[in-house]
Design a protein around this motif. Structure first.
Motif, PDB file in Angstrom:
ATOM      1  N   SER A 198     -10.144 -38.343   5.725  1.00  0.00           N
ATOM      2  CA  SER A 198      -9.701 -39.436   4.855  1.00  0.00           C
ATOM      3  C   SER A 198     -10.309 -39.337   3.456  1.00  0.00           C
ATOM      4  O   SER A 198      -9.749 -39.888   2.497  1.00  0.00           O
ATOM      5  CB  SER A 198     -10.032 -40.795   5.478  1.00  0.00           C
ATOM      6  N   VAL A 253     -10.188 -41.168  14.179  1.00  0.00           N
ATOM      7  CA  VAL A 253      -9.368 -40.002  13.831  1.00  0.00           C
ATOM      8  C   VAL A 253     -10.165 -39.026  12.963  1.00  0.00           C
ATOM      9  O   VAL A 253     -10.125 -37.808  13.177  1.00  0.00           O
ATOM     10  CB  VAL A 253      -8.082 -40.450  13.112  1.00  0.00           C
ATOM     11  N   ASP A 254     -10.888 -39.554  11.976  1.00  0.00           N
ATOM     12  CA  ASP A 254     -11.744 -38.712  11.136  1.00  0.00           C
ATOM     13  C   ASP A 254     -12.718 -37.903  11.993  1.00  0.00           C
ATOM     14  O   ASP A 254     -12.896 -36.699  11.799  1.00  0.00           O
ATOM     15  CB  ASP A 254     -12.543 -39.579  10.156  1.00  0.00           C
ATOM     16  N   PRO A 307     -10.164 -47.361  13.982  1.00  0.00           N
ATOM     17  CA  PRO A 307      -9.179 -46.302  14.270  1.00  0.00           C
ATOM     18  C   PRO A 307      -9.221 -45.156  13.266  1.00  0.00           C
ATOM     19  O   PRO A 307      -9.074 -43.984  13.645  1.00  0.00           O
ATOM     20  CB  PRO A 307      -7.844 -47.054  14.221  1.00  0.00           C
ATOM     21  N   LEU A 308      -9.437 -45.462  11.995  1.00  0.00           N
ATOM     22  CA  LEU A 308      -9.536 -44.403  10.991  1.00  0.00           C
ATOM     23  C   LEU A 308     -10.772 -43.553  11.226  1.00  0.00           C
ATOM     24  O   LEU A 308     -10.718 -42.308  11.164  1.00  0.00           O
ATOM     25  CB  LEU A 308      -9.578 -45.016   9.588  1.00  0.00           C
ATOM     26  N   ASP A 367     -12.610 -37.130  15.236  1.00  0.00           N
ATOM     27  CA  ASP A 367     -11.959 -36.142  16.110  1.00  0.00           C
ATOM     28  C   ASP A 367     -11.579 -34.885  15.334  1.00  0.00           C
ATOM     29  O   ASP A 367     -11.837 -33.756  15.779  1.00  0.00           O
ATOM     30  CB  ASP A 367     -10.711 -36.755  16.750  1.00  0.00           C
ATOM     31  N   ILE A 368     -10.964 -35.071  14.174  1.00  0.00           N
ATOM     32  CA  ILE A 368     -10.544 -33.912  13.378  1.00  0.00           C
ATOM     33  C   ILE A 368     -11.754 -33.147  12.871  1.00  0.00           C
ATOM     34  O   ILE A 368     -11.797 -31.908  12.917  1.00  0.00           O
ATOM     35  CB  ILE A 368      -9.660 -34.362  12.210  1.00  0.00           C
TER      36      ILE A 368
END
Length: 232
Positions: free
Chosen positions: A203, A51-52, A47-48, A54-55
């Motif tokens: 992150s 998100v990393d 999950p991290l 996508d951003i």
């Protein structure tokens, strides 16, 4: 006997120095968050990573589509908020402590904290070995491993130390607010530039912020408790 006028202004109190207990509790909370993020990155928690990714993809598209803003961000990250620029500012503060206040112990503490920040940063980069983002159309480049962001960590350590020094020396409200605003802009701004330029995952920047704040909190807590820390 004359009483003072009821509307006579009283001097505005400056910011108070955090107590050793507050600094220790802050350090403990930051340590938990830093270790948790480190474990998620080291074990590639999906999950991290999602998100990393996508951003990072979104901001990279913006960087490619907005070359003017990208050029400004490169100037900011390479010159204004470069780690060596910030270390130079910290060195100037150390000279001020020695030259004006003869605060040898405090100056040593500031230098030791900056050195510790650099060692922790490089040690974690080697231990984690995280790859940086790779793009077919990069707008910037960087070396060494990705986690944590050295720019974000250094900015957090230096700005945190400078704000602490202002507290110790009783900075007035106006100076404190100005310095705090500049610190926030610098710490947040350098993190944004690193992600925008596609050389760090989000992150990585978050890790730099957390670990940098942890180092400052530990420095403050240990300085307040160390025997003789108040002697110049």
């Amino acid at each position: 006997m004359h009483s003072p006028p009821a509307d006579s202004p009283s001097p505005a109190p400056g910011p108070r120095t955090p107590s050793p207990r507050t600094a220790a509790l802050t350090a403990a909370a930051l340590a938990v968050l830093s270790v948790a993020l480190l474990m998620l990155v080291a074990f590639s928690w999906h999950p991290l990573l999602a998100v990393d990714g996508d951003i990072a993809r979104t901001t990279h598209t913006w960087a490619v589509d907005n070359p003017g803003a990208t050029h400004v961000f490169r100037i900011l990250t390479d010159w204004v908020w470069d780690p060596w620029t910030l270390r130079t500012v910290c060195a100037a503060a150390v000279i001020w402590l020695l030259w004006i206040h003869s605060a040898w112990w405090l100056a040593l503490w500031v230098v030791a904290t900056c050195v510790l920040g650099t060692l922790v940063q490089q040690g974690l980069k080697s231990a984690v070995g995280r790859e940086r983002p790779v793009w077919p159309d990069p707008v910037d480049s960087a070396h060494y491993a990705a986690f944590p962001s050295g720019h974000a960590l250094t900015a957090t350590v230096v700005c945190g130390l400078l704000l602490w020094l202002l507290r110790l020396h009783g900075a007035g409200r106006a100076l404190w607010r100005t310095a705090s605003a500049l610190a926030v802009v610098s710490v947040v701004g350098v993190g944004v530039t690193r992600v925008w330029l596609g050389v760090h995952w989000p992150s990585d920047v978050l890790g730099g912020w957390l670990i940098g704040a942890l180092i400052v909190a530990l420095a403050v807590a240990s300085y307040e408790r160390w025997p003789g820390a108040r002697r110049p």
